[in-house]
Design a protein around this motif. Structure first.
Motif, mmCIF file in Angstrom:
data_model
loop_
_atom_site.group_PDB
_atom_site.id
_atom_site.type_symbol
_atom_site.label_atom_id
_atom_site.label_comp_id
_atom_site.label_asym_id
_atom_site.label_seq_id
_atom_site.Cartn_x
_atom_site.Cartn_y
_atom_site.Cartn_z
ATOM 1 N N ARG A 1 0.829 -1.164 0.157
ATOM 2 C CA ARG A 1 0.035 0.069 -0.036
ATOM 3 C C ARG A 1 0.989 1.170 -0.072
ATOM 4 N NH1 ARG A 1 -5.027 -1.154 0.754
ATOM 5 N NH2 ARG A 1 -5.858 0.810 1.175
ATOM 6 N N GLY A 2 0.253 2.276 -0.269
ATOM 7 C CA GLY A 2 1.181 3.534 -0.254
ATOM 8 C C GLY A 2 0.131 4.767 -0.475
ATOM 9 N N HIS A 3 0.396 5.981 0.081
ATOM 10 C CA HIS A 3 -0.299 7.109 -0.253
ATOM 11 C C HIS A 3 0.129 7.995 -1.214
ATOM 12 C CE1 HIS A 3 -2.725 9.758 2.733
ATOM 13 N NE2 HIS A 3 -2.607 10.532 1.483
ATOM 14 N N TYR A 4 -0.776 8.243 -2.085
ATOM 15 C CA TYR A 4 -0.768 8.729 -3.534
ATOM 16 C C TYR A 4 -0.913 10.120 -3.165
ATOM 17 C CZ TYR A 4 -0.584 4.456 -5.821
ATOM 18 O OH TYR A 4 -0.249 3.122 -6.286
ATOM 19 N N HIS A 5 -0.216 11.066 -3.774
ATOM 20 C CA HIS A 5 -0.362 12.686 -4.081
ATOM 21 C C HIS A 5 -0.036 12.933 -5.487
ATOM 22 C CE1 HIS A 5 -0.380 13.642 0.337
ATOM 23 N NE2 HIS A 5 0.431 12.386 0.309
ATOM 24 N N TYR A 6 -0.954 13.802 -5.878
ATOM 25 C CA TYR A 6 -0.715 14.274 -7.532
ATOM 26 C C TYR A 6 -0.433 15.756 -7.434
ATOM 27 C CZ TYR A 6 -2.468 15.991 -11.878
ATOM 28 O OH TYR A 6 -2.479 16.514 -13.215
#
Length: 89
Positions: free
Chosen positions: A60-65
């Motif tokens: 799992r990962g925390h996504y930022h755009y």
């Protein structure tokens, strides 16, 4: 003067990293863009998601755009900072 192009970057941060640490790192990236006379136009927090495949045994990962303008030096500096930061996958 170099032309300002639009760039998109999706950053995946390890899921166990605290939210305040993530904010500090994202502010650092925004500062790098500003330092190179660029502008961050859009930032989105896409949240924690399952990765398509494991990366360094993480699932799992925390996504930022981030969508921003700048020159190729800004992009190179952002990539360098993301490579040396251990919280970024």
């Amino acid at each position: 003067m170099s032309q300002m192009n639009g760039y998109e970057t999706t950053i995946v941060i390890r899921s166990e990293v605290a939210d305040d640490q993530q904010k500090v790192f994202l502010e650092k990236l925004k500062g790098i863009v500003a330092l190179h006379q660029g502008t961050v136009l859009v930032t989105e927090d896409w949240g924690r998601r399952k990765l398509a495949y494991p990366i360094e045994k993480e699932t799992r990962g925390h996504y930022h755009y981030m969508y921003y303008t700048g020159d190729n030096l800004a992009v190179a500096e952002l990539e360098r900072n993301m490579r040396i930061n251990e919280t970024v996958m």
